[in-house]
Design an enzyme around this catalytic site. Sequence first.
Site, mmCIF file in Angstrom:
data_model
loop_
_atom_site.group_PDB
_atom_site.id
_atom_site.type_symbol
_atom_site.label_atom_id
_atom_site.label_comp_id
_atom_site.label_asym_id
_atom_site.label_seq_id
_atom_site.Cartn_x
_atom_site.Cartn_y
_atom_site.Cartn_z
ATOM 1 N N GLU A 80 9.932 60.043 70.124
ATOM 2 C CA GLU A 80 8.304 61.808 69.461
ATOM 3 C C GLU A 80 8.645 62.691 70.346
ATOM 4 O O GLU A 80 8.063 63.423 69.804
ATOM 5 C CB GLU A 80 7.286 60.780 70.442
ATOM 6 C CG GLU A 80 7.072 59.181 69.290
ATOM 7 C CD GLU A 80 8.312 57.728 70.829
ATOM 8 O OE1 GLU A 80 8.710 58.214 71.381
ATOM 9 O OE2 GLU A 80 6.669 57.079 71.105
ATOM 10 N N CYS A 104 5.044 55.082 74.786
ATOM 11 C CA CYS A 104 4.450 55.398 75.768
ATOM 12 C C CYS A 104 4.223 56.647 76.142
ATOM 13 O O CYS A 104 3.062 57.228 75.424
ATOM 14 C CB CYS A 104 6.466 55.147 76.489
ATOM 15 S SG CYS A 104 6.316 56.813 76.492
HETATM 16 O O1 LIG Z 1 7.753 56.019 73.540
HETATM 17 C C1 LIG Z 1 8.696 55.424 73.713
HETATM 18 C C2 LIG Z 1 9.402 54.210 74.263
HETATM 19 C C3 LIG Z 1 10.821 54.702 74.583
HETATM 20 N N1 LIG Z 1 11.623 55.017 73.462
HETATM 21 C C4 LIG Z 1 13.270 54.555 73.691
HETATM 22 C C5 LIG Z 1 13.467 54.470 75.311
HETATM 23 C C6 LIG Z 1 14.747 54.151 75.484
HETATM 24 O O2 LIG Z 1 15.707 54.615 74.679
HETATM 25 C C7 LIG Z 1 13.935 53.282 74.575
HETATM 26 C C8 LIG Z 1 13.375 51.879 75.209
HETATM 27 O O3 LIG Z 1 14.488 50.649 75.526
HETATM 28 P P1 LIG Z 1 14.367 49.123 76.687
HETATM 29 O O4 LIG Z 1 15.982 49.166 76.704
HETATM 30 O O5 LIG Z 1 14.041 48.577 75.589
HETATM 31 O O6 LIG Z 1 13.680 49.409 77.516
HETATM 32 O O7 LIG Z 1 13.303 53.293 73.650
HETATM 33 C C9 LIG Z 1 11.446 56.034 72.573
HETATM 34 O O8 LIG Z 1 12.071 56.652 72.375
HETATM 35 N N2 LIG Z 1 10.162 55.897 72.730
HETATM 36 ZN ZN LIG Z 2 8.535 57.858 75.104
#
Ligand SMILES: O=c1ccn([C@H]2C[C@H](O)[C@@H](COP(=O)(O)O)O2)c(=O)[nH]1
Ligand SMILES: [Zn+2]
Length: 160
Positions: A80, A104
Amino acid sequence: MAKREDYISWDEYFMGVAVLSSMRSKDPHTQVGACIVNSEKKIVGVGYNGFPIGCNDDEVPWEREGEWLDTKYPYVCHAELNAILNSISSNLKGCTLYVGLFPCNECAKAIIQAGIKEVVYLSDKYAEADNTKASKWMFDQTGVSYRKLAFTHPSITIGF
Ligand SMILES: O=c1ccn([C@H]2C[C@H](O)[C@@H](COP(=O)(O)O)O2)c(=O)[nH]1
Ligand SMILES: [Zn+2]
Protein backbone atom coordinates in the site's frame (compact mmCIF):
# COMPACT_ATOMS: atom_id res chain seq x y z
CA MET A 1 -24.02 -9.76 -32.64
CA ALA A 2 -24.74 -9.27 -28.91
CA LYS A 3 -22.07 -7.91 -26.59
CA ARG A 4 -20.04 -10.28 -24.42
CA GLU A 5 -21.71 -10.94 -21.09
CA ASP A 6 -18.89 -12.63 -19.16
CA TYR A 7 -16.65 -9.59 -18.92
CA ILE A 8 -15.06 -8.88 -15.53
CA SER A 9 -16.40 -6.16 -13.25
CA TRP A 10 -14.49 -2.98 -12.40
CA ASP A 11 -13.77 -4.42 -8.95
CA GLU A 12 -12.43 -7.64 -10.46
CA TYR A 13 -10.36 -5.67 -12.95
CA PHE A 14 -8.68 -3.46 -10.35
CA MET A 15 -8.16 -6.33 -7.91
CA GLY A 16 -6.72 -8.28 -10.83
CA VAL A 17 -4.13 -5.52 -11.30
CA ALA A 18 -3.34 -5.70 -7.57
CA VAL A 19 -2.92 -9.49 -7.73
CA LEU A 20 -0.77 -9.24 -10.85
CA SER A 21 1.40 -6.66 -9.07
CA SER A 22 1.80 -9.04 -6.12
CA MET A 23 3.40 -11.54 -8.47
CA ARG A 24 6.43 -9.21 -8.58
CA SER A 25 6.96 -9.68 -4.83
CA LYS A 26 9.94 -11.74 -3.72
CA ASP A 27 8.49 -12.44 -0.27
CA PRO A 28 8.37 -16.25 -0.08
CA HIS A 29 5.52 -16.28 2.45
CA THR A 30 3.08 -13.48 1.67
CA GLN A 31 2.85 -11.59 -1.61
CA VAL A 32 0.74 -8.42 -1.50
CA GLY A 33 -0.21 -6.11 -4.36
CA ALA A 34 -2.09 -2.81 -4.28
CA CYS A 35 -3.80 -0.67 -6.91
CA ILE A 36 -5.11 2.87 -6.34
CA VAL A 37 -8.01 4.07 -8.50
CA ASN A 38 -9.45 7.57 -8.75
CA SER A 39 -13.08 8.62 -9.09
CA GLU A 40 -12.80 8.43 -12.89
CA LYS A 41 -11.89 4.75 -12.62
CA LYS A 42 -8.32 5.48 -13.67
CA ILE A 43 -5.39 3.68 -12.07
CA VAL A 44 -3.09 6.22 -10.42
CA GLY A 45 -0.72 3.96 -8.45
CA VAL A 46 0.36 0.34 -8.08
CA GLY A 47 2.79 -1.38 -5.73
CA TYR A 48 3.80 -4.60 -4.06
CA ASN A 49 5.73 -5.57 -0.95
CA GLY A 50 9.47 -5.47 -1.39
CA PHE A 51 12.67 -4.06 -0.01
CA PRO A 52 13.48 -0.39 -0.60
CA ILE A 53 15.18 0.65 -3.83
CA GLY A 54 18.91 0.03 -3.49
CA CYS A 55 18.62 -2.74 -0.88
CA ASN A 56 20.10 -5.90 -2.32
CA ASP A 57 17.39 -8.56 -2.62
CA ASP A 58 19.98 -11.26 -2.14
CA GLU A 59 21.46 -9.82 1.04
CA VAL A 60 18.36 -8.91 3.02
CA PRO A 61 16.62 -11.64 5.01
CA TRP A 62 13.17 -13.02 4.22
CA GLU A 63 12.91 -14.73 7.63
CA ARG A 64 9.71 -14.37 9.68
CA GLU A 65 11.19 -15.35 13.02
CA GLY A 66 14.37 -14.73 14.98
CA GLU A 67 16.13 -11.55 16.02
CA TRP A 68 14.07 -8.64 14.65
CA LEU A 69 16.99 -7.25 12.66
CA ASP A 70 17.45 -10.67 11.05
CA THR A 71 13.85 -10.82 9.82
CA LYS A 72 12.20 -9.11 6.84
CA TYR A 73 9.94 -6.94 9.00
CA PRO A 74 12.15 -3.89 9.62
CA TYR A 75 13.05 -3.64 5.93
CA VAL A 76 10.10 -4.57 3.75
CA CYS A 77 8.12 -1.71 2.25
CA HIS A 78 4.44 -2.62 2.20
CA ALA A 79 2.39 -2.79 -0.98
CA GLU A 80 0.00 0.00 0.00
CA LEU A 81 2.81 2.40 0.90
CA ASN A 82 4.61 1.60 -2.36
CA ALA A 83 1.39 2.23 -4.31
CA ILE A 84 1.00 5.62 -2.61
CA LEU A 85 4.65 6.55 -3.15
CA ASN A 86 4.56 5.33 -6.77
CA SER A 87 1.40 7.29 -7.52
CA ILE A 88 1.36 9.50 -10.59
CA SER A 89 -0.98 11.90 -8.81
CA SER A 90 -0.09 14.07 -5.86
CA ASN A 91 -3.75 14.11 -4.88
CA LEU A 92 -5.27 10.78 -3.85
CA LYS A 93 -8.31 12.32 -2.15
CA GLY A 94 -11.42 10.22 -2.69
CA CYS A 95 -9.51 7.34 -4.29
CA THR A 96 -10.18 3.63 -3.72
CA LEU A 97 -7.36 1.23 -2.84
CA TYR A 98 -7.55 -2.40 -3.95
CA VAL A 99 -5.24 -4.64 -1.95
CA GLY A 100 -4.69 -8.37 -1.49
CA LEU A 101 -4.32 -8.25 2.29
CA PHE A 102 -6.13 -6.05 4.81
CA PRO A 103 -3.80 -3.10 5.53
CA CYS A 104 -1.67 -3.08 8.67
CA ASN A 105 -1.81 -0.12 11.05
CA GLU A 106 1.19 1.61 9.43
CA CYS A 107 -0.38 1.39 5.99
CA ALA A 108 -3.74 2.45 7.41
CA LYS A 109 -2.14 5.67 8.65
CA ALA A 110 -0.65 6.36 5.22
CA ILE A 111 -3.99 5.57 3.53
CA ILE A 112 -5.86 7.97 5.81
CA GLN A 113 -3.29 10.75 5.46
CA ALA A 114 -3.36 10.40 1.67
CA GLY A 115 -7.13 10.98 1.64
CA ILE A 116 -8.03 7.54 0.28
CA LYS A 117 -11.67 6.93 1.12
CA GLU A 118 -12.29 3.26 0.39
CA VAL A 119 -10.32 0.03 0.80
CA VAL A 120 -11.29 -3.16 -1.05
CA TYR A 121 -9.40 -6.24 0.11
CA LEU A 122 -9.18 -9.94 -0.67
CA SER A 123 -7.79 -11.58 2.46
CA ASP A 124 -8.14 -10.63 6.12
CA LYS A 125 -5.95 -13.48 7.35
CA TYR A 126 -4.48 -11.39 10.17
CA ALA A 127 -7.89 -10.15 11.40
CA GLU A 128 -7.09 -11.22 14.97
CA ALA A 129 -3.79 -9.36 15.08
CA ASP A 130 -3.70 -6.15 17.09
CA ASN A 131 -2.29 -4.19 14.16
CA THR A 132 -5.31 -5.10 12.01
CA LYS A 133 -7.66 -4.18 14.84
CA ALA A 134 -5.90 -0.82 15.06
CA SER A 135 -6.35 -0.31 11.30
CA LYS A 136 -10.09 -0.93 11.54
CA TRP A 137 -10.41 1.40 14.53
CA MET A 138 -8.63 4.17 12.62
CA PHE A 139 -10.68 3.58 9.45
CA ASP A 140 -13.92 3.66 11.48
CA GLN A 141 -12.84 6.88 13.20
CA THR A 142 -11.90 8.63 9.97
CA GLY A 143 -14.69 7.44 7.69
CA VAL A 144 -12.57 5.23 5.45
CA SER A 145 -14.88 2.45 4.32
CA TYR A 146 -13.65 -1.08 3.74
CA ARG A 147 -15.18 -4.14 2.15
CA LYS A 148 -14.12 -7.58 1.03
CA LEU A 149 -14.10 -8.04 -2.75
CA ALA A 150 -17.34 -9.49 -4.09
CA PHE A 151 -16.66 -11.38 -7.29
CA THR A 152 -18.43 -13.52 -9.85
CA HIS A 153 -15.19 -14.66 -11.50
CA PRO A 154 -13.28 -16.69 -8.85
CA SER A 155 -10.23 -16.81 -11.11
CA ILE A 156 -8.93 -14.87 -14.07
CA THR A 157 -6.46 -16.52 -16.40
CA ILE A 158 -3.77 -14.56 -18.18
CA GLY A 159 -2.03 -16.31 -21.03
CA PHE A 160 0.80 -15.18 -23.26
O1 LIG B 1 -0.38 -3.93 5.14
C1 LIG B 1 0.44 -4.81 4.79
C2 LIG B 1 0.86 -5.82 5.63
C3 LIG B 1 1.85 -6.65 5.23
N1 LIG B 1 2.41 -6.51 4.01
C4 LIG B 1 3.52 -7.40 3.64
C5 LIG B 1 4.73 -7.31 4.51
C6 LIG B 1 5.33 -8.68 4.40
O2 LIG B 1 6.17 -8.74 3.24
C7 LIG B 1 4.11 -9.57 4.22
C8 LIG B 1 3.65 -10.19 5.51
O3 LIG B 1 4.49 -11.26 5.81
P1 LIG B 1 4.04 -12.48 6.74
O4 LIG B 1 5.08 -13.53 6.49
O5 LIG B 1 2.66 -12.91 6.30
O6 LIG B 1 4.04 -11.97 8.15
O7 LIG B 1 3.07 -8.74 3.74
C9 LIG B 1 1.97 -5.56 3.14
O8 LIG B 1 2.47 -5.43 2.01
N2 LIG B 1 0.98 -4.74 3.55
ZN1 LIG C 1 1.26 -2.35 5.91
